[in-house]
Scaffold this active site. Structure first.
Site, short mmCIF file in Angstrom:
data_model
loop_
_atom_site.label_atom_id
_atom_site.label_comp_id
_atom_site.label_asym_id
_atom_site.label_seq_id
_atom_site.Cartn_x
_atom_site.Cartn_y
_atom_site.Cartn_z
N HIS A 17 0.84 -1.21 0.00
CA HIS A 17 0.00 0.00 0.00
C HIS A 17 0.87 1.26 0.00
CE1 HIS A 17 -3.69 2.30 0.89
NE2 HIS A 17 -2.88 3.08 1.58
N GLU A 18 1.83 1.30 0.91
CA GLU A 18 2.68 2.49 1.00
C GLU A 18 3.59 2.61 -0.21
OE1 GLU A 18 1.95 4.63 3.12
OE2 GLU A 18 0.64 3.35 4.33
N HIS A 21 1.80 4.57 -2.92
CA HIS A 21 1.90 6.02 -2.75
C HIS A 21 3.28 6.52 -3.16
CE1 HIS A 21 -1.96 6.32 -0.80
NE2 HIS A 21 -1.60 5.59 0.24
#
Length: 362
Positions: A17-18, A21
């Site tokens: 997820h990170e 980003h």
């Protein structure tokens, strides 16, 4: 080891997820000064040319930091590559990239399962299995029904080889309280008929005092080729995603009745540990399910989540200018405190429900 495997799965999904980003920002030339997996004390840290990479002690989250509001940053506030100075579309891509990364990763996990260990399926056989007779005081025990018996017919209705057979038998029993039903029972190589009169429970429904289970065997299905794996993975991804969205819809519509089904990280790790212990191959699907859940939760328009930041961008696009900073900060901080409070509550509740914890107080 099974607990460590479950924690590793959760940490991996947070990393994905990170990373979404981070990559969405870096590929657009946007400054990123921190990439952290976990919270709390730093276990490992590396300072790159621009970004600090860190692994922290509590693997229950992570974050990508931007120098926009860092008072120690030497980047001029009017730098066009600061996130806040980019067009709305660029910022929306960065904010939504974590959700997209989780969805793509879930799909690839399912493709990997279909291509390697295979997807677990159930080969249904005609009838419904009696998994357990609850006690000697039940209608089933008095009628002579035993565990491992197979109910082939009930009230003249065939119980076919399908997932609906258990539901059909339950409905027949529940709608015939204190009425004589004739069951066709198979016990090993013998088939015979058993009359039984379901008892009436407190709600007025019929019960016979057994646990029912589908009749059949578990099998694993693997794709015949790589292209087939991508196709079958897509079908499984769609099925899980639809079921997950429906589950969230039911939670929102009937929150009081379904709130106790919400699980925190402790319960998720416990479930993952049980899966790893019983059948490690199912960790693929477990990880995909959690990844899809993370994506859906994060896209909700709630403060402190990706969806909340996207909502601020939408308001900015409609107004032609962003909301005042103090309003955004106040909403985000309030949302963060509520999420942290919910997280602590779920951790305490789920820890208290663990078997070994309950044994300490018996």
């Amino acid at each position: 080891m099974s607990v460590l495997a479950a924690i590793a799965v959760l940490a991996m999904l947070i990393f994905v997820h990170e990373l979404g980003h981070f990559m969405a920002a870096r590929l657009q030339g946007i400054h990123v000064n921190r990439f952290s997996i976990g919270f709390g004390p730093i276990l490992w840290k590396y300072q790159g040319p621009e970004t600090e990479y860190a692994i922290r002690g509590i693997p229950l989250g992570g974050y990508v930091g931007f120098p926009d509001d860092d008072p120690e940053s030497e980047i001029p506030p009017d730098d066009p590559n600061l996130l806040r100075n980019r067009p709305i579309l660029d910022r929306a891509i960065v904010i939504s990239a974590g959700v997209i990364a989780n969805l793509i990763f879930a799909y690839l996990l399912l493709v990997g399962q279909v291509a390697t260990v295979g997807v677990q399926d159930f080969d249904y056989q005609p009838g419904v299995k009696i998994a357990q007779v609850m006690s000697e005081e039940t209608a089933a025990h008095r009628a002579g029904i035993q565990a491992e018996d197979i109910i082939l017919q009930a009230d003249g209705e065939e119980l076919g080889a399908s997932a609906q057979a258990v539901r059909s038998l339950m409905e027949i029993i529940q709608t015939h309280p204190e009425q004589v039903l004739e069951l066709q029972v198979q016990r090993q190589d013998e088939t015979f008929r058993v009359p039984i009169s379901p008892e009436r429970d407190e709600s007025g429904k019929g019960i016979i005092g057994v646990q029912l289970a589908p009749h059949g065997t578990l099998i694993r299905h693997r794709a015949d080729s790589i292209p087939a794996a991508f196709g079958e993975g897509a079908v499984e991804f769609q099925r899980i995603t639809v079921l997950t969205v429906q589950g969230f819809g039911q939670l929102i519509r009937n929150f009081r009745e379904t709130a106790d089904q919400v699980s925190g990280p402790v319960a998720i790790v416990a479930i993952g540990a049980n899966i790893a212990k019983s059948d490690a191959g199912n960790l693929f699907r477990f990880a995909a399910l959690i990844s899809i859940n993370l994506a859906i939760i994060n896209i909700l328009p709630l403060p402190a989540l990706d969806g909340g930041q996207l909502a601020f961008l939408l308001i900015e696009g409609l107004r032609g200018k962003p909301l005042p900073t103090h309003i955004q900060d106040g909403v985000m901080q309030t949302g963060l405190m509520l999420l942290l409070g919910l997280g602590i509550f779920l951790i305490v509740r789920d820890t208290a429900n663990l078997g070994w914890v309950q044994q300490l107080f018996q």
